[in-house]
Design a protein around this motif. Structure first.
Motif, PDB file in Angstrom:
ATOM      1  N   CYS A  19      46.865  24.236 -98.975  1.00  0.00           N
ATOM      2  CA  CYS A  19      47.212  25.417 -97.754  1.00  0.00           C
ATOM      3  C   CYS A  19      46.119  25.365 -97.260  1.00  0.00           C
ATOM      4  O   CYS A  19      45.020  24.840 -97.867  1.00  0.00           O
ATOM      5  CB  CYS A  19      47.268  26.770 -99.032  1.00  0.00           C
ATOM      6  N   CYS A  79      43.198  28.521 -98.550  1.00  0.00           N
ATOM      7  CA  CYS A  79      42.624  28.606 -99.706  1.00  0.00           C
ATOM      8  C   CYS A  79      42.750  27.557-100.679  1.00  0.00           C
ATOM      9  O   CYS A  79      41.905  27.190-101.623  1.00  0.00           O
ATOM     10  CB  CYS A  79      43.882  29.746-100.544  1.00  0.00           C
ATOM     11  N   HIS A 105      48.764  31.187-104.299  1.00  0.00           N
ATOM     12  CA  HIS A 105      47.959  30.697-103.887  1.00  0.00           C
ATOM     13  C   HIS A 105      46.759  31.617-104.050  1.00  0.00           C
ATOM     14  O   HIS A 105      46.575  32.482-105.256  1.00  0.00           O
ATOM     15  CB  HIS A 105      47.810  31.573-102.292  1.00  0.00           C
ATOM     16  N   CYS A 152      44.898  35.060-100.043  1.00  0.00           N
ATOM     17  CA  CYS A 152      45.428  34.513 -98.867  1.00  0.00           C
ATOM     18  C   CYS A 152      46.075  34.426 -97.782  1.00  0.00           C
ATOM     19  O   CYS A 152      47.243  35.265 -98.834  1.00  0.00           O
ATOM     20  CB  CYS A 152      45.515  32.696 -99.283  1.00  0.00           C
ATOM     21  N   VAL A 173      47.464  33.090 -95.645  1.00  0.00           N
ATOM     22  CA  VAL A 173      49.258  32.164 -95.805  1.00  0.00           C
ATOM     23  C   VAL A 173      50.236  32.587 -97.314  1.00  0.00           C
ATOM     24  O   VAL A 173      51.292  32.395 -97.353  1.00  0.00           O
ATOM     25  CB  VAL A 173      49.062  31.498 -96.352  1.00  0.00           C
TER      26      VAL A 173
HETATM   27 ZN   LIG Z   1      46.613  30.085 -99.106  1.00  0.00          ZN
END
Ligand SMILES: [Zn+2]
Ligand SMILES: [Zn+2]
Length: 221
Positions: free
Chosen positions: A143, A146, A154, A158, A160
């Motif tokens: 990722c 992170c 994650h 984070c 995402v």
């Molecule tokens: Zn992440």
């Protein structure tokens, strides 16, 4: 959290004091090389802030020992021939001590899947055999925000991370307020409570194939 630019500037300034003059050029090159990578930037900043062993030295190489769920163990190899074991996240870094002493700390060992310090040393005591550390952004299996690897969760917070309730962006949708019954999060306790709800629902792990364009093409065929 300091911006990457601020970190870079600060580390370069610290170099002037804590790095021997003859190595300053190469040490600064390494800082520039990793200026966009928070993991390495945190390690280098911590190194020149704390000056391990209380003597001037220069980090000339960074190796990857192991990583898990956004936490990295790196080895900083120096001009004086030392190998420092460093623990780093996107937020901060710590110099743990000589690589060939291992982390020692049982919590760190078990987090990275080592039964004990002996097992760590059997695998990773030799710095020369460690792989080169690559910036997180250049590793398509991680990722980019992170540092979690494909299939891992994650780091909480984070941007995402996908929301398991609405499939939106967990840090942007309203589910965290709806599910926790709070209008805003104040402090660790609210975050911990929400983390528990999230665990119970089942977090969505990082999927490189969906969330990192190009991941599939770069896999060995
Ligand atoms: Zn992440
Ligand atoms: Zn949601």
């Amino acid at each position: 959290m300091k911006t990457l630019e601020k970190l870079r500037e600060e580390t370069l300034a610290l170099l002037e004091y804590n790095c021997p003059e003859e190595h300053r050029g190469r040490a600064a090159d390494l800082v520039e090389e990793f200026a966009d990578d928070r993991i390495a930037a945190n390690v280098l900043n911590e190194f020149y802030s704390t000056v391990p062993d209380a003597e001037e030295d220069a980090v000339l190489d960074l190796r990857l020992v192991t990583r898990r769920a956004g936490l990295f163990l790196l080895c900083a190899m120096t001009a004086a021939g030392k190998s420092h074991l460093c623990l780093a996240s996107m937020e901060e870094a710590a110099i743990l001590g000589p690589l060939d002493h291992g982390p020692g700390d049982p919590e760190i060992l078990s987090f990275f899947g080592f039964a004990d310090n002996g097992e760590f040393l059997a695998k990773h005591a030799e710095a020369d055999r460690l792989a080169q550390y690559r910036p997180v952004g250049m590793d398509p299996a991680l990722c980019p925000v992170c540092g979690a690897a494909d299939g891992e969760f994650h780091v909480l917070g984070c941007p995402v991370e996908t929301c398991p309730w609405c499939a939106g962006q967990l840090t942007a949708c309203n589910c965290r307020f709806e599910k926790s019954g709070r209008k805003s999060f104040r402090g660790e306790r609210d975050i911990d409570r929400f983390a528990q709800l999230l665990e119970k629902k089942g977090r969505v792990p990082f999927r490189a194939a969906d969330e990192r364009p190009g991941f599939l093409e770069e896999k060995p065929r």
